[in-house]
Design a protein around this motif. Structure first.
Motif, PDB file in Angstrom:
ATOM      1  N   VAL A 185     -86.906 -60.192  25.397  1.00 14.67           N
ATOM      2  CA  VAL A 185     -86.157 -59.099  24.765  1.00 14.67           C
ATOM      3  C   VAL A 185     -85.386 -59.473  23.509  1.00 14.67           C
ATOM      4  N   CYS A 186     -85.420 -60.741  23.068  1.00 13.53           N
ATOM      5  CA  CYS A 186     -84.546 -61.118  21.947  1.00 13.53           C
ATOM      6  C   CYS A 186     -84.948 -60.450  20.638  1.00 13.53           C
ATOM      7  N   ASP A 187     -86.130 -59.871  20.565  1.00 15.44           N
ATOM      8  CA  ASP A 187     -86.496 -59.134  19.358  1.00 15.44           C
ATOM      9  C   ASP A 187     -85.854 -57.757  19.319  1.00 15.44           C
ATOM     10  N   ARG A 188     -85.359 -57.286  20.496  1.00 13.34           N
ATOM     11  CA  ARG A 188     -84.770 -55.947  20.570  1.00 13.34           C
ATOM     12  C   ARG A 188     -83.264 -55.948  20.769  1.00 13.34           C
ATOM     13  N   VAL A 189     -82.762 -56.914  21.549  1.00 12.97           N
ATOM     14  CA  VAL A 189     -81.323 -56.992  21.805  1.00 12.97           C
ATOM     15  C   VAL A 189     -80.860 -58.428  21.618  1.00 12.97           C
ATOM     16  N   ARG A 190     -79.586 -58.584  21.389  1.00  9.59           N
ATOM     17  CA  ARG A 190     -79.009 -59.925  21.270  1.00  9.59           C
ATOM     18  C   ARG A 190     -78.836 -60.525  22.652  1.00  9.59           C
ATOM     19  N   VAL A 191     -79.101 -61.811  22.767  1.00  9.50           N
ATOM     20  CA  VAL A 191     -78.999 -62.490  24.054  1.00  9.50           C
ATOM     21  C   VAL A 191     -77.957 -63.600  23.961  1.00  9.50           C
ATOM     22  N   PHE A 192     -76.946 -63.484  24.814  1.00  9.84           N
ATOM     23  CA  PHE A 192     -75.940 -64.525  24.983  1.00  9.84           C
ATOM     24  C   PHE A 192     -76.244 -65.243  26.286  1.00  9.84           C
ATOM     25  N   GLY A 193     -76.388 -66.559  26.206  1.00  5.51           N
ATOM     26  CA  GLY A 193     -76.765 -67.303  27.401  1.00  5.51           C
ATOM     27  C   GLY A 193     -76.250 -68.724  27.350  1.00  5.51           C
ATOM     28  N   SER A 194     -77.007 -69.629  27.958  1.00  2.68           N
ATOM     29  CA  SER A 194     -76.629 -71.037  28.026  1.00  2.68           C
ATOM     30  C   SER A 194     -77.388 -71.804  26.943  1.00  2.68           C
ATOM     31  N   PHE A 195     -76.764 -71.932  25.779  1.00  2.00           N
ATOM     32  CA  PHE A 195     -77.418 -72.555  24.637  1.00  2.00           C
ATOM     33  C   PHE A 195     -76.660 -73.754  24.083  1.00  2.00           C
ATOM     34  N   LEU A 196     -75.531 -74.103  24.682  1.00  2.00           N
ATOM     35  CA  LEU A 196     -74.690 -75.143  24.103  1.00  2.00           C
ATOM     36  C   LEU A 196     -75.058 -76.535  24.623  1.00  2.00           C
ATOM     37  N   HIS A 197     -76.297 -76.897  24.392  1.00  2.00           N
ATOM     38  CA  HIS A 197     -76.822 -78.214  24.730  1.00  2.00           C
ATOM     39  C   HIS A 197     -78.109 -78.390  23.932  1.00  2.00           C
ATOM     40  N   ARG A 199     -81.269 -78.607  24.795  1.00  2.00           N
ATOM     41  CA  ARG A 199     -82.353 -77.674  25.138  1.00  2.00           C
ATOM     42  C   ARG A 199     -82.081 -76.308  24.528  1.00  2.00           C
ATOM     43  N   GLY A 200     -80.806 -75.870  24.634  1.00  2.00           N
ATOM     44  CA  GLY A 200     -80.441 -74.580  24.075  1.00  2.00           C
ATOM     45  C   GLY A 200     -80.619 -74.532  22.576  1.00  2.00           C
ATOM     46  N   LEU A 201     -80.314 -75.636  21.906  1.00  2.00           N
ATOM     47  CA  LEU A 201     -80.499 -75.695  20.465  1.00  2.00           C
ATOM     48  C   LEU A 201     -81.965 -75.500  20.095  1.00  2.00           C
ATOM     49  N   ALA A 202     -82.847 -76.129  20.849  1.00  2.00           N
ATOM     50  CA  ALA A 202     -84.275 -75.977  20.577  1.00  2.00           C
ATOM     51  C   ALA A 202     -84.702 -74.517  20.720  1.00  2.00           C
ATOM     52  N   VAL A 203     -84.162 -73.848  21.737  1.00  2.00           N
ATOM     53  CA  VAL A 203     -84.490 -72.434  21.942  1.00  2.00           C
ATOM     54  C   VAL A 203     -83.965 -71.592  20.780  1.00  2.00           C
ATOM     55  N   LEU A 204     -82.714 -71.814  20.400  1.00  2.00           N
ATOM     56  CA  LEU A 204     -82.134 -71.040  19.302  1.00  2.00           C
ATOM     57  C   LEU A 204     -82.927 -71.211  18.009  1.00  2.00           C
ATOM     58  N   MET A 205     -83.402 -72.413  17.773  1.00  2.00           N
ATOM     59  CA  MET A 205     -84.097 -72.700  16.528  1.00  2.00           C
ATOM     60  C   MET A 205     -85.542 -72.190  16.515  1.00  2.00           C
ATOM     61  N   GLU A 206     -86.168 -72.140  17.683  1.00  2.00           N
ATOM     62  CA  GLU A 206     -87.608 -71.863  17.707  1.00  2.00           C
ATOM     63  C   GLU A 206     -87.989 -70.536  18.371  1.00  2.00           C
ATOM     64  N   ILE A 207     -87.167 -70.048  19.314  1.00  2.00           N
ATOM     65  CA  ILE A 207     -87.558 -68.852  20.066  1.00  2.00           C
ATOM     66  C   ILE A 207     -86.624 -67.688  19.788  1.00  2.00           C
ATOM     67  N   GLY A 208     -85.326 -67.923  19.947  1.00  2.00           N
ATOM     68  CA  GLY A 208     -84.354 -66.863  19.724  1.00  2.00           C
ATOM     69  C   GLY A 208     -83.110 -67.089  20.555  1.00  2.00           C
ATOM     70  N   GLY A 209     -82.228 -66.120  20.524  1.00  2.00           N
ATOM     71  CA  GLY A 209     -80.940 -66.226  21.192  1.00  2.00           C
ATOM     72  C   GLY A 209     -79.830 -66.123  20.162  1.00  2.00           C
ATOM     73  N   ASP A 210     -78.644 -65.731  20.627  1.00  2.00           N
ATOM     74  CA  ASP A 210     -77.588 -65.387  19.676  1.00  2.00           C
ATOM     75  C   ASP A 210     -76.258 -66.076  19.908  1.00  2.00           C
ATOM     76  N   GLY A 211     -75.935 -66.473  21.147  1.00  2.00           N
ATOM     77  CA  GLY A 211     -74.635 -67.080  21.325  1.00  2.00           C
ATOM     78  C   GLY A 211     -74.306 -67.379  22.764  1.00  2.00           C
ATOM     79  N   ASN A 212     -73.099 -67.881  22.972  1.00  2.00           N
ATOM     80  CA  ASN A 212     -72.534 -68.158  24.295  1.00  2.00           C
ATOM     81  C   ASN A 212     -71.267 -67.342  24.477  1.00  2.00           C
ATOM     82  N   ILE A 213     -71.082 -66.769  25.661  1.00  2.00           N
ATOM     83  CA  ILE A 213     -69.798 -66.189  26.047  1.00  2.00           C
ATOM     84  C   ILE A 213     -69.287 -67.056  27.178  1.00  2.00           C
ATOM     85  N   ASP A 214     -68.259 -67.840  26.861  1.00  2.00           N
ATOM     86  CA  ASP A 214     -67.875 -68.994  27.656  1.00  2.00           C
ATOM     87  C   ASP A 214     -66.547 -68.741  28.353  1.00  2.00           C
TER      88      ASP A 214
END
Length: 326
Positions: A185-197, A199-214
């Motif tokens: 769904v990241c092409d339609r809505v923003r996704v906040f998840g577990s990206f602060l590591h 693995r998460g960096l690789a996802v943010l750079m190559e697939i998508g994702g928008d942030g962390n709510i911590d």
């Protein structure tokens, strides 16, 4: 609406609600905490979420928390109001108040305790997300509500298709399920998840994702520059900040989002107290962490992760920056 109707991204605290020792809403501490977040450069804030102990507040208190947040933040970063409740009517009432108060959006889990099925979840979100014109964030929190909104059930896609849904906060303890939601769904809505590591960096750079709510935002000194490096596509710098954040978070929070030294909110407020931050006290049914051995162990994490040093450096730099502006 879709993801392009909002600019939500980066590192957001799910703010704790400060209470006094005798259980009152501590409005002065709440304002001080919101100012601290502004000083740290966070990209948004969630109020009255799980970390905000919405479950132990009266409806009037929940409304007051939102009103103070909107007033104190004054547009410096987005304020999203948690409206999680047991029934649609309760959630809708809170959503309408948030809209009137000037919040930038609203968020809710599926109704706790109920264990609704997929069609019931979609109907619930359709009702509450359409009750106001505010952008809506779906909150997947299986640890708290015992249902998992995931891509393999098709739920994420169905919810992303609702008119006012612009984002999903995915706090499943199953990282691969979260990744499935990003892909779906990241092409339609923003996704906040577990990206602060890493693995998460690789996802943010190559697939998508928008942030962390911590939960609590203690990691802001590491997480804010991480997301700013991500925005610049500077992977090397982002990896360094991710490693610093992980050195803190991995010693406090387990992969299933439970706390290492106690319940997560009590542990958070104990750590904030050790740092001199205005987190306040917990309310029953939660109990404060007062055992000296446990407090020393938490303090060791704050020191050894470099968080205390980073906060001290920021404090020392602030007067210099203010002097330069004058």
């Amino acid at each position: 609406m879709d993801r392009d109707d909002v600019t939500w991204h980066g590192y957001w605290p799910a703010a704790p609600t400060p209470f006094t020792a005798d259980g009152l809403l501590d409005e002065e501490a709440w304002r001080a905490l919101l100012r601290l977040y502004a000083e740290q450069g966070v990209h948004g804030v969630l109020v009255n979420g799980s970390t905000g102990e919405w479950f132990s507040q009266t409806p009037d208190e929940r409304r007051r928390v939102v009103e103070i947040a909107v007033d104190e933040v004054a547009g410096r970063y987005p304020v999203i109001a948690g409206i999680t409740a047991y029934t649609p009517d309760e959630a809708i009432g809170l959503a309408r108040h948030a809209a009137t108060a000037g919040a930038d959006g609203v968020l809710a889990t599926p109704p706790p305790y109920v264990h609704p099925g997929p069609d019931e979840i979609v109907d619930y979100y359709d009702r509450i997300s359409s009750a106001t014109p505010l952008p809506f964030m779906v909150y997947n929190w299986p640890r708290g509500v015992a249902v998992d909104i995931s891509a393999h059930q098709g739920l994420a896609e169905r919810l992303a298709a609702l008119d006012n849904v612009v984002a999903i906060k995915d706090s499943t303890g199953d990282w691969l399920r979260m990744l499935g939601t990003v892909e779906a769904v990241c092409d339609r809505v923003r996704v906040f998840g577990s990206f602060l590591h890493r693995r998460g960096l690789a996802v943010l750079m190559e697939i998508g994702g928008d942030g962390n709510i911590d939960g609590g935002g203690m990691g802001a000194p590491f997480a804010v520059p991480y997301y700013e490096a991500v925005a610049r596509r500077d992977s090397e710098t982002a990896r360094a900040w991710a490693d610093r954040y992980t050195a803190l978070s991995s010693r406090l929070i387990n992969p299933d989002y439970s706390g290492v030294f106690g319940t997560p909110i009590a542990q958070l407020k104990a750590a904030m107290s050790l740092l001199g931050q205005p987190g306040g006290h917990v309310r029953p049914p939660l109990l404060p962490i007062e055992d000296e051995t446990t407090l020393r162990a938490i303090d060791a994490v704050l020191t050894e992760s470099g968080l205390k040093a980073a906060l001290q450096a920021a404090l020392q730099a602030a007067p210099e920056a203010e002097g330069a502006r004058e």
